[in-house]
Write a protein that holds these residues in place. Sequence first.
Motif, PDB file in Angstrom:
ATOM      1  N   GLU A  18       0.832  -1.211   0.000  1.00  0.00           N
ATOM      2  CA  GLU A  18       0.000   0.000   0.000  1.00  0.00           C
ATOM      3  C   GLU A  18       0.866   1.259   0.000  1.00  0.00           C
ATOM      4  O   GLU A  18       0.635   2.194  -0.770  1.00  0.00           O
ATOM      5  CB  GLU A  18      -0.936  -0.002   1.224  1.00  0.00           C
ATOM      6  N   GLU A  27       2.638   1.685  -3.371  1.00  0.00           N
ATOM      7  CA  GLU A  27       1.708   2.139  -4.420  1.00  0.00           C
ATOM      8  C   GLU A  27       1.518   3.662  -4.295  1.00  0.00           C
ATOM      9  O   GLU A  27       1.557   4.382  -5.280  1.00  0.00           O
ATOM     10  CB  GLU A  27       0.373   1.384  -4.254  1.00  0.00           C
ATOM     11  N   TYR A  61      -2.682 -10.154  -6.048  1.00  0.00           N
ATOM     12  CA  TYR A  61      -2.571  -8.716  -5.764  1.00  0.00           C
ATOM     13  C   TYR A  61      -1.998  -7.915  -6.944  1.00  0.00           C
ATOM     14  O   TYR A  61      -2.001  -6.696  -6.901  1.00  0.00           O
ATOM     15  CB  TYR A  61      -1.713  -8.480  -4.514  1.00  0.00           C
ATOM     16  N   ASN A 114      -3.375  -7.483  -9.535  1.00  0.00           N
ATOM     17  CA  ASN A 114      -4.512  -6.760 -10.116  1.00  0.00           C
ATOM     18  C   ASN A 114      -4.850  -5.496  -9.330  1.00  0.00           C
ATOM     19  O   ASN A 114      -5.443  -4.569  -9.868  1.00  0.00           O
ATOM     20  CB  ASN A 114      -5.737  -7.687 -10.199  1.00  0.00           C
ATOM     21  N   SER A 115      -4.459  -5.446  -8.064  1.00  0.00           N
ATOM     22  CA  SER A 115      -4.765  -4.238  -7.277  1.00  0.00           C
ATOM     23  C   SER A 115      -3.562  -3.328  -7.091  1.00  0.00           C
ATOM     24  O   SER A 115      -3.728  -2.154  -6.791  1.00  0.00           O
ATOM     25  CB  SER A 115      -5.330  -4.593  -5.906  1.00  0.00           C
ATOM     26  N   PHE A 116      -2.351  -3.879  -7.214  1.00  0.00           N
ATOM     27  CA  PHE A 116      -1.155  -3.043  -7.016  1.00  0.00           C
ATOM     28  C   PHE A 116      -0.382  -2.990  -8.345  1.00  0.00           C
ATOM     29  O   PHE A 116       0.227  -3.965  -8.765  1.00  0.00           O
ATOM     30  CB  PHE A 116      -0.279  -3.615  -5.881  1.00  0.00           C
ATOM     31  N   SER A 117      -0.432  -1.824  -8.958  1.00  0.00           N
ATOM     32  CA  SER A 117       0.084  -1.697 -10.332  1.00  0.00           C
ATOM     33  C   SER A 117       1.603  -1.816 -10.396  1.00  0.00           C
ATOM     34  O   SER A 117       2.174  -2.008 -11.457  1.00  0.00           O
ATOM     35  CB  SER A 117      -0.353  -0.368 -10.913  1.00  0.00           C
TER      36      SER A 117
END
Length: 358
Positions: free
Chosen positions: A171, A174, A199, A201-204
């Motif tokens: 987090e 990011e 993850y 897909n949620s953390f570029s």
Amino acid sequence: MNLPSHGSNPQHLFKAMGRSLPMHFIDFSANINPIGPPSTLKEKWNDFYREIMVYPDPLAVSLKDRIAVQEQISVDSILIGNGGAELITLVARFLSGKKVVIIEPAFSEYETACRANQCEIQYHQLKGPNFALNMDDLRSSISSADALFLCNPNNPTGIQYPKSTIISILEECEKQNCYVILDEAFYDFLVDYDSFIPYINSFSKLIIIRSLTKMFAIPGLRLGYMAAAATIITELSALQPHWSINTIALLAGELCIQDNEFIKVTQSYIRKERERLLSFFKQYHFVVTSTKVNFYLLRDPNLKEQIDFFDFLLQKGIIPRHTFNFPGLDGNWLRFAIKSKEENRMLMEVLKEWRYLH
Ligand SMILES: Cc1ncc(COP(=O)(O)O)c(C=O)c1O
């Protein structure tokens, strides 16, 4: 003394130490599944022979398809590598000249590859014997970094970091626009591992590296893969040499990753042997890391420096991995792979002898 920077190939270690390799030795320095490769691989081996007349598929479509199904991600999010080591090299090239933080102790190739690509390296040193990872201590380093290297479960300690800590790192990174290279080379030795692949897909900025050489005991074949956002995969694949993964490795990979039974048998064997070894170390007063995988760090707490202990083991034909090139360990621990029952028994015999003398 310029000792080799990796385990395995013990002839180089003995040469560097000005000694000849003993006739009989047990190499504990490489963290490879002691069961050996899956039997399905041996059964198919002869069929692979004729495939060497064909160029490997440079897109590795078939293996990627299997990984995509298994990990439930898109094929565009996968890059196959000539071992995890090649993928680390590609990431370092991608990060050329950038500021990177390496959470130490860790696999030495992060540093070597980043150095070769003129990265500015900052170390975040975890302290033994617990090597605890704490997000608050990391925050200021992340704020000025372009990338962070983290190895979970960790090589060389064998420690698994808490999932909640890794999520808070993801987090924060990011927010700070900082890549996270999460190396899961040993994830499949953990019985209860919650992978971080979903993850991506949620953390570029999350890049996961996996190796197939440890669990499937195929370091000579060289195979690993990476999972990340498709945009990252496109950039990294452009840096990869053409045909860098050979045909046999691709075919072997397809067989291996489907062999869930082999993984389960390995996990159960390693768990039992680990428990046996850990209770022995406790009884004989050796300090050991709280490993969850197929290797561990060990030291004799009666010694400040471990070099005499290392020397004694080498003389007895027991070859651990030295830790001189792991920042923060500086030779004060020795790393051992969990091997066959008989080899582990022989290690314990030699350790008893050492304890008797010291
Ligand atoms: C943590 C870690 N990552 C990656 C690798 C590279 O493994 P390979 O190139 O054999 O897949 C290693 C090898 O020892 C390792 O320890």
